[in-house]
Design a protein around this motif. Structure first.
Motif, PDB file in Angstrom:
ATOM      1  N   ARG A 194       0.787  -1.077  -0.092  1.00  0.00           N
ATOM      2  CA  ARG A 194      -0.029   0.010  -0.014  1.00  0.00           C
ATOM      3  C   ARG A 194       0.851   1.278  -0.018  1.00  0.00           C
ATOM      4  O   ARG A 194       1.779   1.245   0.975  1.00  0.00           O
ATOM      5  N   ARG A 195       0.789   2.180  -0.997  1.00  0.00           N
ATOM      6  CA  ARG A 195       1.609   3.238  -1.269  1.00  0.00           C
ATOM      7  C   ARG A 195       0.730   4.431  -1.397  1.00  0.00           C
ATOM      8  O   ARG A 195      -0.271   4.208  -2.067  1.00  0.00           O
ATOM      9  N   ARG A 196       1.072   5.645  -1.113  1.00  0.00           N
ATOM     10  CA  ARG A 196       0.258   6.841  -1.638  1.00  0.00           C
ATOM     11  C   ARG A 196       0.758   7.113  -3.152  1.00  0.00           C
ATOM     12  O   ARG A 196       1.867   7.005  -3.454  1.00  0.00           O
ATOM     13  N   HIS A 197      -0.138   7.458  -3.752  1.00  0.00           N
ATOM     14  CA  HIS A 197      -0.136   7.803  -5.256  1.00  0.00           C
ATOM     15  C   HIS A 197      -0.628   9.082  -5.520  1.00  0.00           C
ATOM     16  O   HIS A 197      -1.864   9.135  -5.637  1.00  0.00           O
ATOM     17  N   ARG A 198       0.387  10.003  -5.600  1.00  0.00           N
ATOM     18  CA  ARG A 198      -0.066  11.510  -5.811  1.00  0.00           C
ATOM     19  C   ARG A 198      -0.839  11.662  -7.063  1.00  0.00           C
ATOM     20  O   ARG A 198      -1.574  12.647  -7.411  1.00  0.00           O
ATOM     21  N   VAL A 401       7.877   8.504 -13.367  1.00  0.00           N
ATOM     22  CA  VAL A 401       9.108   7.834 -13.613  1.00  0.00           C
ATOM     23  C   VAL A 401       9.775   7.457 -12.472  1.00  0.00           C
ATOM     24  O   VAL A 401       9.847   8.169 -11.463  1.00  0.00           O
ATOM     25  N   ALA A 402      10.159   6.165 -12.272  1.00  0.00           N
ATOM     26  CA  ALA A 402      10.982   5.584 -11.176  1.00  0.00           C
ATOM     27  C   ALA A 402      12.079   6.005 -10.898  1.00  0.00           C
ATOM     28  O   ALA A 402      13.162   6.210 -11.741  1.00  0.00           O
ATOM     29  N   LEU A 403      12.439   6.583  -9.827  1.00  0.00           N
ATOM     30  CA  LEU A 403      13.976   7.083  -9.198  1.00  0.00           C
ATOM     31  C   LEU A 403      14.748   5.825  -9.081  1.00  0.00           C
ATOM     32  O   LEU A 403      14.350   4.652  -8.419  1.00  0.00           O
ATOM     33  N   GLU A 433       8.500   8.219  -2.101  1.00  0.00           N
ATOM     34  CA  GLU A 433       7.930   7.292  -3.173  1.00  0.00           C
ATOM     35  C   GLU A 433       8.786   6.832  -4.288  1.00  0.00           C
ATOM     36  O   GLU A 433       8.395   5.903  -5.013  1.00  0.00           O
ATOM     37  N   ARG A 434       9.974   7.401  -4.152  1.00  0.00           N
ATOM     38  CA  ARG A 434      11.012   7.243  -5.300  1.00  0.00           C
ATOM     39  C   ARG A 434      10.364   7.363  -6.536  1.00  0.00           C
ATOM     40  O   ARG A 434      10.510   6.487  -7.426  1.00  0.00           O
TER      41      ARG A 434
END
Length: 459
Positions: A194-198, A401-403, A433-434
């Protein structure tokens, strides 16, 4: 920008199909009542046009009130638990309405239906289940399912009511919700995290900046007004069909023809809006069509085929706005603030539905059916005037885009380099969130430079 496999993962296919079905089935249950409640309300004790309007729109009040708290709760106790809880509440509301022989009982049932406010939790679970590069397409599937569910509801609601009465519509909705619970637990896979998604969820820090931007609040006002007039006119439209000689059992066929033709008419207008960057023009044309059609519906109809002409014009404008307003919002929302902007937008939509039902009931109660259409036409004209100064949205799209690890150690420098890439208009880097949220102009974007900048280091 990035090369994406055309093949979805099995878990992504199951998540997208299952959650889109859940979202659509909820909206189907809410919308099926629209074309039939006013016609069958005479059998309910205490029924008045005002209370019928309240029954139509009350779900919007509870939905608007609870959707953000349910979304936040899903961050704490899990998406599936919250969605299941919301579906149970929705089913309970359907049963309450089905068992009621009073208009107050139906209002209570509809309020409970809206209390199952799991839209935000469904979107968050979908975001958990999908990769960043296919998430936009996954969200678009949800949006498409809503439009399809509305069209189906307009046809299925009258047919079910003619066969099994108003209670049958609510019983069918309860059964559909129970099937949805099985889909949730047996078909939709558990989220790996579960992650926050802006780009999906609400960010409190960005809330003030979103609601104070004139271009965004004009879109919020537009979806508010659109669903206000939609809910209001369904206090009167079913009676207009009866007066035109359409028997109750054939109302579904009438709506089927009108909706099918309006979808066909809408497609080339959407293409012009998107491909030729004429969104503002199409938006104003759609609102103008709604104004004209509502004014036409409020005038004496002779011959009766004008009823179908005006309904066709109305639903063409309605469907066009349903498709273009979210697209405009996506283009205008700042990088990383799309989820917050959509949260405010959705809340505005549900509040519009609530106030629209109430307003339609009031106008019908004190002024008759014509007053509903004329009053809504006046409001829509004010809406058109407010949108006149709306600027055309730039041709921007959102990217996530992923960091990689080395980039996370030099964020300030990375942001400077990203801002220098041609076609990148806005950047937000979120280390926890990377992820990097971008707003890009694809017509100008230097994809090679962006790909090189975001590529992981060679081992």
């Amino acid at each position: 920008m990035r090369k994406v496999s055309a093949l979805l993962l099995v878990s992504e296919r199951r998540a997208i199909s299952g959650l889109a079905g859940l979202y659509a089935s909820r909206m189907l249950g809410l919308f099926m009542v629209l074309p039939v409640l006013a016609l069958y309300a005479d059998a309910l004790e205490g029924s008045t046009p005002l209370l019928v309007g309240v029954a139509l729109g009350i779900y919007g009040l509870t939905q608007a009130t609870l959707q953000i708290p349910f979304g936040l709760l899903s961050d704490r106790i899990g998406r599936k638990r919250v969605i299941a809880m919301g579906l149970v509440i929705f089913a309970l509301g359907s049963v309450v309405a089905a068992l009621s022989d009073t208009i107050i009982g139906v209002i209570m049932g509809r309020a409970l239906q809206g209390g199952g406010a799991v839209a935000a939790a469904i979107m968050a679970l979908l975001a958990d289940q999908t990769r960043e590069e296919i998430r936009t397409a996954a969200m678009a599937t949800i949006g498409l399912s809503i439009g399809v569910s509305f069209a189906i509801a307009m046809v299925l609601g009258p047919w079910l009511a003619a066969w099994a009465g108003l209670a049958g519509v609510f019983w069918f909705t309860a059964l559909l919700t129970l099937v949805g619970l099985l889909v949730l637990w047996r078909w939709v896979p558990a989220a790996p995290r579960r992650r926050r998604h802006r780009d999906v969820g609400m960010d409190r820090q960005q809330f003030k900046s979103v609601i104070t931007r004139p271009d965004l609040w004009r879109l919020d006002m537009s979806i508010f007004a659109l669903h206000l007039v939609l809910m209001a006119i369904f206090v009167a439209v079913p009676f207009r069909l009866l007066n035109a000689g359409v028997a109750i059992e054939y109302h579904g066929l009438a709506y089927l023809g009108i909706m099918a033709l309006s979808f066909v008419a809408m497609v080339p207008l959407i293409i012009v809006a998107e491909k030729r960057q004429r969104m503002r023009l199409m938006c104003l044309m759609a609102i103008g069509a709604i104004v004209i059609s509502l004014a036409g519906l409020g005038l004496p109809l002779s011959p009766s085929y004008w009823l179908f002409v005006w309904l066709f014009v109305f639903f063409t404008g309605f469907n066009l706005l349903e498709a273009t307003l979210p697209s405009m919002l996506s283009k205008l929302a700042p990088a990383g603030a799309k989820g917050t902007a959509m949260g405010v937008y959705s809340t505005s939509q549900f509040l519009g539905a609530f106030l629209g039902g109430t307003l339609g009931g009031l106008l019908a109660h004190y002024g008759g059916l014509n007053a509903v259409f004329i009053g809504c036409a006046g409001l829509a004209l004010c809406w058109w005037g407010a949108m006149w100064r709306m600027p055309s949205p730039p041709p921007l799209s959102s990217e996530v885009v992923a960091l990689h690890e080395t980039q996370a150690d030099a964020l300030d420098l990375l942001m400077e380099h990203l801002a220098d890439v041609v076609g990148v208009e806005d950047v937000m880097v979120v280390p926890e969130e990377r992820l990097v949220y971008l707003k890009v102009n694809r017509q100008q974007l230097d994809e090679a430079a962006l790909n090189k900048l975001m590529a992981p280091p060679k081992s």
